[in-house]
Design a protein around this motif. Structure first.
Motif, PDB file in Angstrom:
ATOM      1  N   CYS A 130      -8.349  -1.432   6.633  1.00 47.57           N
ATOM      2  CA  CYS A 130      -6.957  -1.370   6.171  1.00 47.57           C
ATOM      3  C   CYS A 130      -6.882  -1.333   4.649  1.00 47.57           C
ATOM      4  O   CYS A 130      -6.018  -0.656   4.076  1.00 47.57           O
ATOM      5  CB  CYS A 130      -6.169  -2.561   6.712  1.00 47.57           C
ATOM      6  SG  CYS A 130      -5.949  -2.522   8.506  1.00 47.57           S
ATOM      7  N   SER A 131      -7.770  -2.037   4.001  1.00 47.66           N
ATOM      8  CA  SER A 131      -7.784  -2.060   2.534  1.00 47.66           C
ATOM      9  C   SER A 131      -8.265  -0.730   1.962  1.00 47.66           C
ATOM     10  O   SER A 131      -7.656  -0.168   1.057  1.00 47.66           O
ATOM     11  CB  SER A 131      -8.687  -3.197   2.054  1.00 47.66           C
ATOM     12  OG  SER A 131      -8.813  -3.182   0.653  1.00 47.66           O
ATOM     13  N   GLU A 132      -9.350  -0.196   2.538  1.00 47.64           N
ATOM     14  CA  GLU A 132      -9.925   1.062   2.044  1.00 47.64           C
ATOM     15  C   GLU A 132      -9.005   2.255   2.284  1.00 47.64           C
ATOM     16  O   GLU A 132      -8.971   3.195   1.484  1.00 47.64           O
ATOM     17  CB  GLU A 132     -11.276   1.310   2.721  1.00 47.64           C
ATOM     18  CG  GLU A 132     -12.361   0.335   2.302  1.00 47.64           C
ATOM     19  CD  GLU A 132     -13.579   0.414   3.210  1.00 47.64           C
ATOM     20  OE1 GLU A 132     -13.599   1.322   4.086  1.00 47.64           O
ATOM     21  OE2 GLU A 132     -14.492  -0.410   3.057  1.00 47.64           O
ATOM     22  N   LYS A 133      -8.258   2.225   3.389  1.00 43.99           N
ATOM     23  CA  LYS A 133      -7.384   3.342   3.733  1.00 43.99           C
ATOM     24  C   LYS A 133      -5.941   3.110   3.290  1.00 43.99           C
ATOM     25  O   LYS A 133      -5.056   3.918   3.608  1.00 43.99           O
ATOM     26  CB  LYS A 133      -7.388   3.578   5.248  1.00 43.99           C
ATOM     27  CG  LYS A 133      -8.759   3.701   5.872  1.00 43.99           C
ATOM     28  CD  LYS A 133      -9.535   4.882   5.355  1.00 43.99           C
ATOM     29  CE  LYS A 133     -10.869   5.008   6.067  1.00 43.99           C
ATOM     30  NZ  LYS A 133     -11.738   6.030   5.461  1.00 43.99           N
ATOM     31  N   ALA A 134      -5.693   2.048   2.541  1.00 43.19           N
ATOM     32  CA  ALA A 134      -4.314   1.697   2.168  1.00 43.19           C
ATOM     33  C   ALA A 134      -3.601   2.821   1.435  1.00 43.19           C
ATOM     34  O   ALA A 134      -2.371   2.940   1.522  1.00 43.19           O
ATOM     35  CB  ALA A 134      -4.314   0.428   1.317  1.00 43.19           C
ATOM     36  N   TYR A 135      -4.347   3.669   0.733  1.00 45.28           N
ATOM     37  CA  TYR A 135      -3.736   4.747  -0.050  1.00 45.28           C
ATOM     38  C   TYR A 135      -2.920   5.699   0.827  1.00 45.28           C
ATOM     39  O   TYR A 135      -2.035   6.400   0.328  1.00 45.28           O
ATOM     40  CB  TYR A 135      -4.790   5.498  -0.865  1.00 45.28           C
ATOM     41  CG  TYR A 135      -5.786   6.319  -0.079  1.00 45.28           C
ATOM     42  CD1 TYR A 135      -5.577   7.676   0.143  1.00 45.28           C
ATOM     43  CD2 TYR A 135      -6.962   5.746   0.418  1.00 45.28           C
ATOM     44  CE1 TYR A 135      -6.503   8.439   0.848  1.00 45.28           C
ATOM     45  CE2 TYR A 135      -7.889   6.500   1.120  1.00 45.28           C
ATOM     46  CZ  TYR A 135      -7.656   7.842   1.329  1.00 45.28           C
ATOM     47  OH  TYR A 135      -8.570   8.600   2.027  1.00 45.28           O
ATOM     48  N   TRP A 136      -3.205   5.746   2.121  1.00 44.41           N
ATOM     49  CA  TRP A 136      -2.357   6.541   3.043  1.00 44.41           C
ATOM     50  C   TRP A 136      -1.866   5.721   4.226  1.00 44.41           C
ATOM     51  O   TRP A 136      -0.787   5.977   4.764  1.00 44.41           O
ATOM     52  CB  TRP A 136      -3.114   7.771   3.570  1.00 44.41           C
ATOM     53  CG  TRP A 136      -4.306   7.478   4.432  1.00 44.41           C
ATOM     54  CD1 TRP A 136      -5.599   7.385   4.040  1.00 44.41           C
ATOM     55  CD2 TRP A 136      -4.308   7.255   5.859  1.00 44.41           C
ATOM     56  NE1 TRP A 136      -6.421   7.114   5.118  1.00 44.41           N
ATOM     57  CE2 TRP A 136      -5.661   7.023   6.252  1.00 44.41           C
ATOM     58  CE3 TRP A 136      -3.326   7.232   6.846  1.00 44.41           C
ATOM     59  CZ2 TRP A 136      -6.034   6.772   7.569  1.00 44.41           C
ATOM     60  CZ3 TRP A 136      -3.692   6.972   8.168  1.00 44.41           C
ATOM     61  CH2 TRP A 136      -5.028   6.751   8.519  1.00 44.41           C
ATOM     62  N   LEU A 137      -2.655   4.713   4.626  1.00 43.33           N
ATOM     63  CA  LEU A 137      -2.371   3.988   5.869  1.00 43.33           C
ATOM     64  C   LEU A 137      -1.096   3.153   5.780  1.00 43.33           C
ATOM     65  O   LEU A 137      -0.337   3.075   6.761  1.00 43.33           O
ATOM     66  CB  LEU A 137      -3.564   3.105   6.225  1.00 43.33           C
ATOM     67  CG  LEU A 137      -3.513   2.353   7.557  1.00 43.33           C
ATOM     68  CD1 LEU A 137      -3.367   3.333   8.727  1.00 43.33           C
ATOM     69  CD2 LEU A 137      -4.770   1.501   7.729  1.00 43.33           C
ATOM     70  N   ASP A 138      -0.841   2.532   4.637  1.00 45.06           N
ATOM     71  CA  ASP A 138       0.345   1.670   4.514  1.00 45.06           C
ATOM     72  C   ASP A 138       1.633   2.450   4.745  1.00 45.06           C
ATOM     73  O   ASP A 138       2.506   2.029   5.519  1.00 45.06           O
ATOM     74  CB  ASP A 138       0.377   0.998   3.140  1.00 45.06           C
ATOM     75  CG  ASP A 138      -0.659  -0.112   3.015  1.00 45.06           C
ATOM     76  OD1 ASP A 138      -1.282  -0.460   4.042  1.00 45.06           O
ATOM     77  OD2 ASP A 138      -0.849  -0.621   1.893  1.00 45.06           O
ATOM     78  N   GLU A 139       1.758   3.573   4.076  1.00 47.09           N
ATOM     79  CA  GLU A 139       2.983   4.375   4.217  1.00 47.09           C
ATOM     80  C   GLU A 139       3.060   5.024   5.590  1.00 47.09           C
ATOM     81  O   GLU A 139       4.133   5.115   6.188  1.00 47.09           O
ATOM     82  CB  GLU A 139       3.062   5.439   3.121  1.00 47.09           C
ATOM     83  CG  GLU A 139       3.220   4.888   1.715  1.00 47.09           C
ATOM     84  CD  GLU A 139       4.574   4.217   1.488  1.00 47.09           C
ATOM     85  OE1 GLU A 139       5.381   4.131   2.430  1.00 47.09           O
ATOM     86  OE2 GLU A 139       4.822   3.776   0.353  1.00 47.09           O
ATOM     87  N   PHE A 140       1.912   5.488   6.103  1.00 49.44           N
ATOM     88  CA  PHE A 140       1.938   6.106   7.425  1.00 49.44           C
ATOM     89  C   PHE A 140       2.358   5.105   8.492  1.00 49.44           C
ATOM     90  O   PHE A 140       3.179   5.418   9.361  1.00 49.44           O
ATOM     91  CB  PHE A 140       0.570   6.690   7.791  1.00 49.44           C
ATOM     92  CG  PHE A 140       0.458   6.976   9.258  1.00 49.44           C
ATOM     93  CD1 PHE A 140       1.156   8.044   9.823  1.00 49.44           C
ATOM     94  CD2 PHE A 140      -0.277   6.151  10.104  1.00 49.44           C
ATOM     95  CE1 PHE A 140       1.102   8.289  11.196  1.00 49.44           C
ATOM     96  CE2 PHE A 140      -0.335   6.384  11.470  1.00 49.44           C
ATOM     97  CZ  PHE A 140       0.356   7.458  12.014  1.00 49.44           C
ATOM     98  N   ALA A 141       1.783   3.891   8.465  1.00 45.08           N
ATOM     99  CA  ALA A 141       2.093   2.897   9.501  1.00 45.08           C
ATOM    100  C   ALA A 141       3.571   2.546   9.492  1.00 45.08           C
ATOM    101  O   ALA A 141       4.196   2.404  10.555  1.00 45.08           O
ATOM    102  CB  ALA A 141       1.236   1.654   9.298  1.00 45.08           C
ATOM    103  N   LEU A 142       4.157   2.421   8.301  1.00 43.21           N
ATOM    104  CA  LEU A 142       5.590   2.148   8.217  1.00 43.21           C
ATOM    105  C   LEU A 142       6.393   3.338   8.744  1.00 43.21           C
ATOM    106  O   LEU A 142       7.338   3.171   9.528  1.00 43.21           O
ATOM    107  CB  LEU A 142       5.987   1.838   6.772  1.00 43.21           C
ATOM    108  CG  LEU A 142       7.481   1.638   6.520  1.00 43.21           C
ATOM    109  CD1 LEU A 142       8.036   0.487   7.354  1.00 43.21           C
ATOM    110  CD2 LEU A 142       7.746   1.399   5.023  1.00 43.21           C
TER     111      LEU A 142
END
Length: 493
Positions: A130-142
């Motif tokens: 989750c930390s390494e992919k945060a650059y896309w994962l945070d916005e995508f998950a929301l």
């Protein structure tokens, strides 16, 4: 030219969804591993797939909800069961459209098992992911959580405060939907883990994975919602122009794809950060990448959003040279292929050749016109990828059967009136060519007709659903394929 593309190789084009199996579509389970074993045994060293993203209702992998996220429908449930995170249960038969939801519900249950039963190392691995992919994962998950909350409505039809991403509303949504967001992140963690295990297995069997990057992204995607300044939208977030291609071989009215166009001035000012992040994700998944609609990096067809067809558009220049230079600087060993089909100009060819990118040669296009047809085998170059056909073509057998007698005669005249039957005549021609890489759709290996094609451009019904069965692959098919690989020096280990 990269190391992967400077040797003679043979490949098969087959999307993950087309694999056999008990579910409504192929997945990353045992049949994917069986397919790699088949490729290895035949001397095939490249497996080309379509994009792996989450499609919208029409199932097209070229219109996805994220340029980064993997499609949960491809997740192997058996893998979760084997991990012990999910109790083994029979899965109800559901429609193709509802299958992704069934998978997501099972992953939701598996997440509970993961939290209770996963080892400390596995728990830490999830946090690191989750930390390494945060650059896309945070916005995508929301985005994906909101998309589900609002019944699948496009983000421009969400409440204004979420549509416009008001900071307070975004913070509250993250808090309110935190549980769903966490499950979505776990879903991606599972997908990426399964893919990396498959990729390692492919590497151990001398098979390279060849992916596809659609040049444009879907309007209804996390990318556009969260990076609005990177696209040509008005103050309300609506598109004034959309992407497509003018009338061509595939369609008399062109193709109106409906994707937003890039705001290249903004992207240039950020040294193409959004694009470089996109490449980073795909480079981790694949050994070779095709840029779909490569010509759009030189200039793209802009259609007024009010137009129903692609006829009334115009070519708008794009800074492809600067973009490819930025990508090459960050990923110097990246293996890229240019999908240079359609209306190709000298400028597009120059852009491709300036970066020594292999282009594509489609043999089904080779027999129209005269001896100067660029797709004829004698006009192919070593630094190219030759195909009998692509996912957008009819199967080779279907294509040939639709020709009139004069056209069939021309094909066989060029090929020396060989006694070999279609489609293996064309497969042999592809493998015999000077092109370093020769790719054949799985339908051609199986000698299948038109009703088994993957996609018919310009239509939205009945595409992307074809699957093969192992009993369609006779010993004769497999033997002939292996013989051609060895005959034309394409076994690469």
């Amino acid at each position: 030219m990269s190391d992967h593309l400077n040797k003679r190789r043979a490949g098969i084009l087959l999307h993950i969804t087309s694999l056999p199996g008990a579910g409504q579509c192929g997945d990353l389970g045992e049949e994917a591993y069986n397919f790699i074993r088949f490729l290895h045994d035949a001397g095939i060293s490249v497996w080309q797939t379509l994009p792996l993203g989450i499609p919208h209702g029409d199932g097209s992998p070229y219109q996805c909800m994220s340029a980064h996220a993997g499609n949960p429908a491809l997740i192997s449930i058996e893998w979760l069961e084997n991990k012990g995170w999910l109790q083994r249960t029979g899965r109800a038969e559901v429609s193709y459209e509802g299958y992704g939801l069934v998978i997501s519900n099972l992953v939701r249950k598996a997440f509970q098992g993961f939290k209770e039963l996963a080892t400390g190392t596995e728990q830490e691995d999830f946090v690191s992911f989750c930390s390494e992919k945060a650059y896309w994962l945070d916005e995508f998950a929301l985005f994906y959580a909101l998309h589900k909350k609002f019944g699948g409505r496009s983000w421009n039809h969400w409440p204004e405060y979420l549509k416009q991403r008001e900071p307070k509303a975004i913070r509250e949504a993250r808090k309110r939907l935190s549980e769903t967001i966490e499950i979505i992140k776990f879903e991606q963690y599972v997908f990426y883990n399964q893919w990396q295990e498959l990729k390692l297995f492919a590497e151990q069997h001398d098979v390279l994975l060849f992916g596809d990057i659609p040049i444009f992204v879907s309007y209804d995607s996390a990318d556009v919602w969260a990076n609005r300044q990177a696209f040509k939208l008005d103050e309300e977030g609506e598109m004034q122009v959309v992407a497509g291609v003018p009338p061509d071989y595939f369609s008399a009215t062109g193709q109106r794809w409906g994707n937003p166009h890039y705001d290249w001035d903004y992207l240039l000012s950020t040294n193409f950060r959004w694009w470089r992040e996109r490449i980073k994700t795909q480079d981790e998944l694949f050994d070779i990448l095709r840029i779909d609609h490569f010509r759009g990096l030189e200039s793209a067809w802009e259609i007024p959003a009010s137009e129903d067809t692609a006829i009334n558009g115009q070519w708008i220049a794009a800074p492809g040279h600067a973009l490819l230079k930025a990508i090459k600087a960050e990923y110097p060993s990246l293996s890229l292929v240019a999908e240079d089909l359609g209306v190709i100009t000298e400028e597009v060819e120059a852009l491709r050749d300036d970066f020594s990118l292999p282009g594509m040669k489609i043999l089904q296009f080779a027999f129209d016109g005269g001896a100067d047809n660029p797709y004829l085998p004698h006009n192919c170059t070593q630094n190219s990828v030759v195909y009998t056909g692509t996912h957008d073509n009819d199967t080779t057998l279907g294509w040939f059967n639709a020709l009139n007698d004069d056209e069939k005669h021309r094909v066989y005249e060029y090929l020396g009136f060989t006694q070999t039957q279609m489609p293996f005549t064309l497969i042999g021609t592809a493998f015999a060519s000077v092109a370093n890489l020769a790719i054949v759709p799985m339908q051609d290996v199986l000698c299948l007709g038109s009703k088994f094609r993957m996609n018919t451009p310009g239509t939205i019904e009945g595409n992307w659903r074809w699957r093969f069965e192992w009993d369609q692959l006779t010993e004769e098919h497999a033997g002939r394929l292996k013989h051609l690989v060895e005959l034309f020096g394409r076994r690469c280990e």
